[in-house]
Design an enzyme around this catalytic site. Structure first.
Site, PDB file in Angstrom:
ATOM      1  CE  LYS A   1      80.590  10.933 -22.115  1.00 27.06           C
ATOM      2  NZ  LYS A   1      79.489  10.121 -21.552  1.00 27.06           N
TER       3      LYS A   1
ATOM      4  N   GLY B   1      71.973   5.006 -23.308  1.00 27.55           N
ATOM      5  CA  GLY B   1      70.666   4.834 -22.680  1.00 27.55           C
ATOM      6  C   GLY B   1      69.897   3.608 -23.119  1.00 27.55           C
TER       7      GLY B   1
ATOM      8  CB  ALA C   1      77.257   4.715 -24.013  1.00 33.00           C
ATOM      9  N   GLY C   2      75.565   2.211 -22.882  1.00 36.00           N
ATOM     10  CA  GLY C   2      74.967   0.945 -23.300  1.00 36.00           C
ATOM     11  C   GLY C   2      74.946  -0.119 -22.229  1.00 36.00           C
TER      12      GLY C   2
ATOM     13  CG  ASN D   1      73.477   8.791 -16.230  1.00 30.00           C
ATOM     14  OD1 ASN D   1      73.772   9.933 -16.529  1.00 30.00           O
ATOM     15  ND2 ASN D   1      72.475   8.549 -15.414  1.00 30.00           N
ATOM     16  CB  THR D   2      70.476   4.936 -18.753  1.00 32.37           C
ATOM     17  OG1 THR D   2      70.766   6.157 -19.446  1.00 32.37           O
ATOM     18  CG2 THR D   2      69.012   4.586 -18.927  1.00 32.37           C
TER      19      THR D   2
END
Lengths: 255, 67
Positions: free
Chosen positions: A97, A158, A184-185, A206-207
């Site tokens: 990535k 995040g 993301a987001g 992830n977050t």
């Protein structure tokens, strides 16, 4: 419904939920990955800290999982290329990535350096998945350079704010031939479902899972949302109208 | 003795010290790390035959959680 597999590089992937491993405690890692049903996880590469005795994250990732090292920490294409080669030497395969981020406040990627790194790493034989700001011209350039997928951000990393870039991601999904993975987001299962309903090939998050009170349960919630959104996309959603359309027959009313 | 920079820190090591010896001194399992010597990746099979020299710059990296 037949098997709906996602082809990336030389792999066929059944799970369209890719998972970042940051901030997930190692003892929980396997459970979270299994609850998410994920087959692709990202990891980062960092200097060994000699003052700490860390366990090896690879021991906590189930066998058969595709490991996609990221180039986080890179601010230029050259740094990303160096990190990618180090990661491949780590023996986890040839996926990478690309993440080239010069800005620490919003962690927005540098699309130009990302394109340069993609061009080189494709030549070097990597399966390259670039993280990018959603820009159609750049996405097409990444595709032409041989990227295995493009990964536009939904919102800054995040932030859990969802698909703030929805319109631009939609255009990329419409116009690109390579898989589009929203990275993301994404903060809620409904965001993930929304991305899949739009026709994204997968989502990477992830977050949202790592910081949930119960990350195993949240991993399952995201798995169901991604599957649900994907099935809805394949099923072909009915169109919207401005006026009501009765679902029940408009005949045979009682006097 | 020789001076070598390891992950940004100056270290004093015996002469003819191999990278494998350095890893074992640091209690690191070679199969968990990647080593770059003066910007060149050293394959794992060569760690025990690669000796360090004065002024070498060594990076020892590993995987950890990331998104």
């Amino acid at each position: 419904m037949g098997k709906d597999l996602l082809a990336i590089g030389n792999s066929l992937i059944a799970s369209r939920l890719f998972l970042g491993t940051g901030k997930i405690p190692l003892p929980k890692m396997k459970q979270v990955i299994e609850a998410a049903g994920t087959q692709v996880v990202t990891v980062a590469l960092r200097r060994v800290d000699f003052d700490r005795r860390d366990e090896n994250i690879l021991d906590f990732i189930p066998d058969g999982t595709i490991i996609m090292p990221n180039t986080s920490g890179a601010r230029t294409a050259a740094e990303a290329i160096r990190l990618a080669h180090l990661a491949r030497a780590g023996g986890c395969g040839d996926w990478v990535k690309i993440e080239v981020i010069p800005d620490q406040k919003y962690l927005l990627p540098d699309n130009f350096e990302t394109l340069k790194a993609t061009e080189q790493l494709v030549k070097d034989g990597f399966t390259v998945l670039p993280y990018m700001s959603p820009d159609l011209v750049v996405a097409k350039s990444l595709e032409a350079a041989g990227a295995a997928a493009v990964m536009p951000l939904g919102a800054p990393i995040g932030t859990n704010r969802g698909l703030k870039m929805k319109e631009l991601i939609n255009i990329i999904i419409e116009e690109c031939h390579v898989p589009v993975i929203v990275d993301a987001g994404i903060g809620r299962p409904s965001h993930a479902a929304e991305a899949m309903e739009m026709g994204a090939s997968a989502v990477l998050l992830n977050t949202a899972i790592a910081t949930a009170d119960d990350s195993v349960a949240m991993a399952l919630a995201f798995r169901l949302a991604v599957e649900s959104g994907r099935i809805a996309y394949l099923a072909g959603m009915g169109g919207e109208t401005g006026y009501a359309r009765a679902s029940s027959p408009l005949t045979g009313f009682l006097d | 003795m020789i001076c070598v920079k390891v992950n940004g820190r100056q270290e004093t090591l015996p002469e003819n010290y191999t990278i494998a010896q350095l890893l074992s001194q640091k209690e690191l399992d070679a199969s968990y790390v990647v080593v770059q010597l003066n910007l060149e990746i050293i394959e794992r099979s060569l760690l025990s035959v690669t000796t360090l020299n004065e002024g070498d710059q060594l990076e020892i990296v590993k995987f950890l959680g990331g998104g």
